[in-house]
Each structure stands twice: as structure tokens, then as C-alpha cells.
Design a protein around this motif. Structure first.
Motif, mmCIF file in Angstrom:
data_model
loop_
_atom_site.group_PDB
_atom_site.id
_atom_site.type_symbol
_atom_site.label_atom_id
_atom_site.label_comp_id
_atom_site.label_asym_id
_atom_site.label_seq_id
_atom_site.Cartn_x
_atom_site.Cartn_y
_atom_site.Cartn_z
ATOM 1 N N ILE A 184 51.568 -67.784 45.925
ATOM 2 C CA ILE A 184 51.150 -66.442 45.513
ATOM 3 C C ILE A 184 51.668 -66.234 44.094
ATOM 4 C CG2 ILE A 184 51.371 -63.968 45.970
ATOM 5 C CD1 ILE A 184 52.015 -64.846 48.928
ATOM 6 N N VAL A 185 50.760 -66.107 43.146
ATOM 7 C CA VAL A 185 51.132 -65.963 41.736
ATOM 8 C C VAL A 185 51.027 -64.485 41.371
ATOM 9 C CG1 VAL A 185 50.703 -66.746 39.389
ATOM 10 C CG2 VAL A 185 50.197 -68.269 41.318
ATOM 11 N N GLN A 186 52.168 -63.815 41.312
ATOM 12 C CA GLN A 186 52.213 -62.377 41.036
ATOM 13 C C GLN A 186 52.269 -62.160 39.528
ATOM 14 O OE1 GLN A 186 55.607 -61.746 43.947
ATOM 15 N NE2 GLN A 186 54.323 -59.990 44.464
ATOM 16 N N MET A 187 51.104 -61.878 38.966
ATOM 17 C CA MET A 187 51.002 -61.752 37.524
ATOM 18 C C MET A 187 51.541 -60.417 37.029
ATOM 19 S SD MET A 187 49.734 -64.656 36.767
ATOM 20 C CE MET A 187 49.816 -64.233 35.020
ATOM 21 N N GLY A 188 52.169 -60.470 35.874
ATOM 22 C CA GLY A 188 52.569 -59.251 35.187
ATOM 23 C C GLY A 188 51.400 -58.705 34.381
ATOM 24 N N GLY A 189 51.680 -57.782 33.492
ATOM 25 C CA GLY A 189 50.625 -57.157 32.701
ATOM 26 C C GLY A 189 50.261 -57.983 31.474
ATOM 27 N N TYR A 190 49.024 -58.464 31.449
ATOM 28 C CA TYR A 190 48.528 -59.235 30.310
ATOM 29 C C TYR A 190 47.249 -58.591 29.790
ATOM 30 C CZ TYR A 190 51.985 -62.785 31.392
ATOM 31 O OH TYR A 190 53.166 -63.429 31.601
ATOM 32 N N GLU A 191 46.909 -58.884 28.559
ATOM 33 C CA GLU A 191 45.719 -58.318 27.925
ATOM 34 C C GLU A 191 44.486 -59.074 28.412
ATOM 35 O OE1 GLU A 191 43.419 -56.010 26.684
ATOM 36 O OE2 GLU A 191 45.418 -55.463 25.942
ATOM 37 N N THR A 192 43.981 -58.672 29.580
ATOM 38 C CA THR A 192 42.887 -59.406 30.217
ATOM 39 C C THR A 192 41.566 -58.652 30.209
ATOM 40 O OG1 THR A 192 43.367 -58.472 32.394
ATOM 41 C CG2 THR A 192 44.537 -60.489 31.776
ATOM 42 N N GLY A 193 41.569 -57.390 29.787
ATOM 43 C CA GLY A 193 40.366 -56.574 29.892
ATOM 44 C C GLY A 193 40.183 -55.972 31.266
ATOM 45 N N LEU A 194 41.202 -56.090 32.133
ATOM 46 C CA LEU A 194 41.098 -55.587 33.493
ATOM 47 C C LEU A 194 40.852 -54.083 33.524
ATOM 48 C CD1 LEU A 194 41.361 -56.369 36.526
ATOM 49 C CD2 LEU A 194 43.779 -55.770 36.347
ATOM 50 N N PHE A 195 41.475 -53.346 32.587
ATOM 51 C CA PHE A 195 41.339 -51.892 32.569
ATOM 52 C C PHE A 195 40.120 -51.438 31.761
ATOM 53 C CE2 PHE A 195 45.653 -51.978 34.114
ATOM 54 C CZ PHE A 195 45.747 -50.827 34.878
ATOM 55 N N THR A 196 39.379 -52.395 31.205
ATOM 56 C CA THR A 196 38.198 -52.039 30.412
ATOM 57 C C THR A 196 36.964 -52.676 31.042
ATOM 58 O OG1 THR A 196 38.744 -53.863 28.903
ATOM 59 C CG2 THR A 196 39.489 -51.665 28.289
ATOM 60 N N ALA A 197 36.676 -53.913 30.659
ATOM 61 C CA ALA A 197 35.477 -54.586 31.166
ATOM 62 C C ALA A 197 35.526 -54.802 32.669
ATOM 63 C CB ALA A 197 35.302 -55.930 30.451
ATOM 64 N N GLY A 198 36.737 -54.939 33.220
ATOM 65 C CA GLY A 198 36.848 -55.219 34.650
ATOM 66 C C GLY A 198 37.127 -54.011 35.509
ATOM 67 N N ALA A 199 36.956 -52.807 34.974
ATOM 68 C CA ALA A 199 37.382 -51.610 35.688
ATOM 69 C C ALA A 199 36.228 -50.737 36.156
ATOM 70 C CB ALA A 199 38.321 -50.783 34.811
ATOM 71 N N THR A 200 36.421 -50.168 37.335
ATOM 72 C CA THR A 200 35.585 -49.087 37.841
ATOM 73 C C THR A 200 36.478 -47.853 37.913
ATOM 74 O OG1 THR A 200 34.194 -50.564 39.154
ATOM 75 C CG2 THR A 200 34.231 -48.236 39.792
ATOM 76 N N THR A 201 35.986 -46.726 37.431
ATOM 77 C CA THR A 201 36.799 -45.509 37.380
ATOM 78 C C THR A 201 36.219 -44.446 38.310
ATOM 79 O OG1 THR A 201 37.329 -45.977 35.072
ATOM 80 C CG2 THR A 201 37.765 -43.749 35.853
ATOM 81 N N THR A 202 37.082 -43.785 39.023
ATOM 82 C CA THR A 202 36.648 -42.723 39.923
ATOM 83 C C THR A 202 36.259 -41.476 39.123
ATOM 84 O OG1 THR A 202 38.893 -41.863 40.155
ATOM 85 C CG2 THR A 202 38.188 -43.538 41.753
ATOM 86 N N GLN A 203 35.559 -40.552 39.787
ATOM 87 C CA GLN A 203 35.262 -39.250 39.191
ATOM 88 C C GLN A 203 36.497 -38.369 39.345
ATOM 89 O OE1 GLN A 203 32.421 -38.358 37.550
ATOM 90 N NE2 GLN A 203 33.461 -36.446 37.037
ATOM 91 N N PRO A 204 37.158 -37.987 38.243
ATOM 92 C CA PRO A 204 38.438 -37.281 38.344
ATOM 93 C C PRO A 204 38.306 -35.910 39.006
ATOM 94 C CG PRO A 204 38.093 -38.143 36.134
ATOM 95 C CD PRO A 204 36.784 -38.251 36.846
ATOM 96 N N LEU A 205 39.274 -35.587 39.843
ATOM 97 C CA LEU A 205 39.408 -34.250 40.410
ATOM 98 C C LEU A 205 40.449 -33.493 39.597
ATOM 99 C CD1 LEU A 205 39.455 -35.131 44.232
ATOM 100 C CD2 LEU A 205 37.560 -34.126 42.937
#
Length: 273
Positions: free
Chosen positions: A177-198
Motif C-alpha cells: 500500500i503506497v500512501q502518497m503525500g501531496g504532489y502536484e498531480t492535477g488531482l484537484f484540477t483536471a482530476g476533480a469533480t466538485t459538489t454544488q456548495p451549500l
């Protein structure tokens, strides 16, 4: 090239998967690079035409995964190292997420990784062993507001991977199990789905955004040497945190959890189970 290993890496078109693929190729190995969109791999294929095979693959499609793994194994006559790296981000509060978003997220981050593991195990056994690296997250040991569903998928993968490691060790297959830290992968941009904020969650959302900060994350290729060293180990660990800062965070989370358990030990011990 007789000792060259054959890798299958999912989510290989960008981020960590791309960095891992480049490191394996630079080390003289052969790689089947799987991704939903293999277009970004064209330049790398041009550089390593005889040792890199792109594979269009959606890990959420179980039948497609099994068919794709057969093609991957046939490309170089087997598989030695499998990196279950494909993943996505679902960003938002639990209450905000729709059923469709949650199911689609788990289809990739949890079920997709399970389908890949199921499909590659016969090939690793046929090889007399091999390595299966399950890429999760340093945060999979506890939930965090705004990324709770991401953490849930990674925590589920952590758990099933621990069981899988026990199940396949007798066949010579080593699971880490490779527990990755925070890297600049685009996960929060190209790889992200965002909910409709309440609106009711805006104060907490603002607080969490301030906590995340805007400091630049390290590049994915800085993590690749760790993976290469891990694969070279004769007796690899079942779990490895990748990232110095992340290692410290994991230790702190474990310490805080232990203190919490101890503070309520008296209540826990009132039951006989």
C-alpha cells in the motif's frame, strides 16, 4: 534487456502515473501505460517506441479491465509490476455530494483498483510472483472535511489491500500500500469533480481552504525514485508513506488517535467483547 521488468501502470497519462512510467523506462524496463486518454503519452511513445505500449482503459469498466489486462500481458509476454494508480478527486462536503457523484467516484478509486487487482493476479502467479502497488493516500487513515469521500475510497482500498496481501503472499506476489503525500498531480484540477456548495457549509469551507494553503506541492517525479527503490526490495513493506512531510503528518495522526482511544479506555472496557 533480459532482466527488464514489465510494468502495468494505470492512470499513466499524467501526474504520478506518468512519473512512475518515465522512471521505469529510464531504468531500462518495459511499460504498458494505461489511461482513459492516452493522447498525452504520444511524446513518450516516440521516445521509447519498443518499450512503451499505451493502453486506453477505463478502470471503472470491469469487463474492459479484464480485456485490457490480457492485452497488457500479451504486449511483452507477461507482467512483473502492477501499479494501481488511477484515481480521481471528489471535492465537497458529504451532504452536498449526489448519488451519481459518489458512485462514479467509488467506481474509479475503489472498484476500479479491485478490478485491476483481480485481473492481474493470474498473470503474476503465472510469472511465479510479482509486485502489486496499491496507490492510496497519506490521509486514508482518517476523514477530513471537503475530501471525506476521497478519503473513504482510499481507506477502503487500504483495507482490502491488507487482506489481499495476506491472500496472495503464498503465491510469491508482494502487495504494498503506497500512501502518497501531496504532489502536484492535477488531482484537484483536471482530476476533480466538485459538489454544488451549500451555503451552510461556507464558514467551514473557508476554514479548510485556509488550512490547505497555497504552497506549491512537489513535482511527481520527486516521488518516483522511492517507487523504484521499493520495487527493487526483495522483502518490501506492506505499507509505505511517500513524502517526508506526509510521514510526519501520519505519525501525528496516529499519535492523536492513540491518545483519543486511551482517554476513553474506561468506557471501552465496560463491555466484555
Amino acid at each position: 534487456m533480459a532482466d527488464a521488468r514489465v510494468w502495468l501502470i494505470t492512470g499513466a497519462s499524467r501526474g504520478l502515473g506518468r512519473a512512475f512510467a518515465e522512471a521505469a523506462l529510464a531504468g531500462g524496463d518495459r511499460v504498458v501505460a494505461a489511461a482513459r486518454d492516452v493522447g498525452p503519452l504520444e511524446e513518450l511513445v516516440g521516445k521509447y517506441p519498443d518499450r512503451l505500449v499505451p493502453l486506453a482503459l477505463d478502470v471503472a469498466d470491469r469487463q474492459g479491465v479484464f480485456e485490457g489486462v490480457e492485452r497488457a500481458a500479451a504486449a511483452f509476454g507477461g507482467l512483473d509490476v502492477v501499479v494501481n494508480n488511477a484515481g480521481a478527486m471528489l471535492y465537497g462536503m458529504v451532504e452536498e455530494a449526489t448519488e451519481e457523484q459518489i458512485r462514479a467516484h467509488m467506481d474509479v478509486n475503489f472498484f476500479g483498483a479491485v478490478w485491476v487487482a483481480q485481473a492481474v493476479l493470474p498473470h503474476l502467479r503465472a510469472r511465479g510472483g510479482g509486485r502489486l502497488l496499491q496507490v492510496t493516500s497519506m490521509g486514508s487513515g482518517g476523514g477530513m472535511a471537503t475530501v471525506g469521500l476521497y478519503g473513504a475510497g482510499k481507506a477502503a482500498l487500504d483495507s482490502v489491500s491488507e487482506a489481499l496481501a495476506m491472500e496472495v503472499e503464498g503465491f510469491g506476489v508482494k502487495v504494498t500500500i503506497v500512501q502518497m503525500g501531496g504532489y502536484e498531480t492535477g488531482l484537484f484540477t483536471a482530476g476533480a469533480t466538485t459538489t454544488q456548495p451549500l451555503a451552510r457549509y461556507q464558514p467551514l469551507r473557508t476554514e479548510m481552504e485556509a488550512m490547505w494553503g497555497d504552497a506549491a506541492a512537489p513535482e511527481p517525479d520527486t516521488a518516483a525514485p522511492v517507487l523504484m527503490e521499493l520495487v527493487a526490495l526483495a522483502d518490501p513493506p506492506r505499507r509505505l508513506v511517500v513524502g517526508s512531510r506526509s510521514f510526519d503528518h501520519v505519525l501525528e495522526m496516529d499519535r492523536a488517535r492513540t491518545e483519543l482511544y486511551r482517554s476513553w479506555e474506561h468506557l471501552s472496557r465496560t463491555a466484555p467483547g
